[in-house]
Scaffold this active site. Structure first.
Site, PDB file in Angstrom:
ATOM      1  CG  HIS A  63      19.998  -5.795   3.892  1.00 19.22           C
ATOM      2  ND1 HIS A  63      18.884  -6.156   3.165  1.00 19.22           N
ATOM      3  CD2 HIS A  63      20.955  -5.517   2.980  1.00 19.22           C
ATOM      4  CE1 HIS A  63      19.174  -6.123   1.868  1.00 19.22           C
ATOM      5  NE2 HIS A  63      20.429  -5.740   1.738  1.00 19.22           N
ATOM      6  CG  ASP A 117      14.191  -7.549  12.430  1.00 17.80           C
ATOM      7  OD1 ASP A 117      15.105  -7.565  11.604  1.00 17.80           O
ATOM      8  OD2 ASP A 117      13.447  -8.527  12.670  1.00 17.80           O
TER       9      ASP A 117
END
Ligand code: ADQ
Length: 462
Positions: A156, A364
């Protein structure tokens, strides 16, 4: 027919909406839809003798199998190797990594213990989908126990370039562990390319003609699967009667003409101090925005036992206090800083009610907030998304105002541009963004990943 088994560090209570972070939301949605088993840590830390068997409960169509961690495991595995080594290094923050040999040892032993516990529940034809950096070695440990079925892994968070990856103690072993999977998924094409380079440059890896990659005597598939959100549900959540009241209340409480919203876990990767500094610059360089624009930053606490997180909290409190002190007035507070969790339906309403969404992480994996902000907007009069070029989301959301989050000047100018953007342009940008997040939603992400793992539609309820 195969059963879907998901393993992730934390197992969230999917019966409670609003209690879950990014990964939990995405995985919880996928499991609720298909049914299956979800294995992981229950969030408890206890040194009382534990059963090696996981505690089983059911939530809707999902069986939850949970283990707790000992104090030492919590310190060295969770806070240590996972969140003080892998998290910073994979987010390109070598300066924040705390290298400690005990961390790696415990990371390995926890993954072994998890593998034994999960092994006791696995059926031979289960399809196992393992998530995130806490559990890189889980498939290798299960294979060592003799399990031969297909294992998929989804990361992720970002995968950094070779020069950073090799700063990890144990990096060679980690690459070998990754090669125990059949399919490895990344958020972006950039992450996939970084992984390929690491394997080619540091593990004698070979790229095959069919795009798969070979090393350590195995050939695996590595691909980008950008994660999405449940657009329809989020959009509906922003449009209830309660949401309308919430928006009305927001507008009554503030004299601001333009509300800017940021929603992020309080994490040093999210670029919050840089964001506050850019907002200060906006008030300095465009004084017409004083008493006109307000920044609402919602930043719930996370991983507070890691030192770097306590530091960022203090820094943010200092910055917001200084800005409110310098510019605030009795009828206007420039920054409303909320350091706690907010229910998802309230977040959805706030996104819809704010004219600008500010998503400026320094790095991110994807960033679901960017997609949630777009999903919540009104088509006729949408707000503007400002998005960091270093969020994975920027790879597919280029109709946002894409900024360098380190450049306070550029971010301040973008806030000004967003606040004054003509309706026509706002609509065009929003329509393009909305179409893409709708097409690439979370169920497509899950379907494409499972199809690439070779299970397609055959996965069914346990
Ligand atoms: P996170 O780092 O947690 O996720 P993000 O993708 O933005 O980051 O997901 C956060 C989620 O938590 C969003 O759904 C958001 O609405 C919710 N949330 C944030 N603040 C909240 C609050 N105060 N109250 C309630 N809910 C809140 C990790 C990676 C990301 C990746 C996701 C999914 O770091 O890069 O996008 O996993 O893969």
């Amino acid at each position: 027919m195969s059963r879907l088994v998901v393993a992730s560090n934390r197992v969230a209570d999917i019966s409670k909406p609003g209690s879950a972070g990014g990964l939990a939301v995405a995985v919880g949605d996928a499991l609720q839809e298909l049914g299956g088993l979800w294995f992981g840590w229950d969030g408890e830390v206890t040194d009382t003798p534990r059963s090696p068997q996981p505690r089983l409960t059911t939530s809707g169509r999902v069986t939850l199998a949970m283990l707790s961690l000992s104090e030492e495991e919590y310190e060295n595995y969770y806070l240590g190797y996972a969140n003080s080594v892998l998290w910073p290094v994979l987010h390109y923050r070598l300066d924040l990594a705390e290298l400690d040999a005990a961390y790696l040892r415990t990371y390995r032993s926890v993954n072994q213990r998890f593998a034994h516990a999960l092994g006791g529940l696995l059926k031979p034809d289960d399809v196992v989908w393992i998530h995130d950096y806490h559990l890189f070695p889980l498939a290798a440990e299960l294979r060592a126990q003799g399990f031969g079925q297909r294992f998929g892994f989804f990361l992720h968070i970002p995968f950094p370039p070779p020069d950073m990856f090799v700063a990890l103690p144990g990096y060679e072993w980690l690459i070998r562990c990754i090669f125990s999977y059949d399919l490895v998924g990344f958020q972006t094409e950039a992450d996939r390319v970084n992984f390929q380079r690491v394997v080619q440059e540091h593990a004698d890896g070979v790229l095959e003609a069919d795009g798969r990659i070979s090393a350590f005597g195995r050939t695996i598939k590595a691909d980008a699967f950008p994660i999405g959100i449940d657009v329809e549900t989020f959009r509906a959540m922003a449009r209830t009667r309660k949401a309308d009241d919430q928006i009305e209340k927001l507008r009554r409480r503030t004299i601001a003409g333009v509300n800017i919203i940021g929603v992020d876990r309080l994490d040093y990767t999210k670029g919050l101090p840089e964001r506050f500094k850019a907002f200060r610059l906006l008030l300095e360089n465009y004084p017409e925005n004083r008493k006109y624009m307000t920044l609402m930053q919602i930043a719930p606490p996370t991983r507070e036992d890691v030192d770097a997180y306590a530091d960022i909290r203090m820094e943010l409190e200092g910055l917001s206090g200084a800005i409110n002190g310098a510019f605030g007035d009795i009828d206007w507070t420039p920054i409303r800083y909320i350091h706690r969790n907010v229910a998802r339906d309230v977040l959805a309403a706030l996104f819809r009610g704010c004219e600008v969404g500010l998503v400026t992480p320094l790095r991110d994996g994807m960033n679901l907030v960017a997609k949630e902000y777009v999903a919540a907007q009104d088509d006729e009069n949408p707000g503007v998304l400002i998005l960091s070029r270093f969020a994975g989301a920027a790879e597919t959301m280029d109709e946002a105002l894409v900024v360098n989050p380190y450049d306070a000047n550029e971010v301040a100018q973008s806030m000004q541009r967003a606040a004054t953007m003509p309706l026509e342009e706002r609509r065009e940008r929003h329509a393009a963004l909305y179409k893409r997040i709708e097409r690439h939603d979370v169920s497509r992400w899950r379907r494409e990943f499972l199809a690439a793992l070779g299970v397609g539609q055959e996965v069914h309820q346990a």
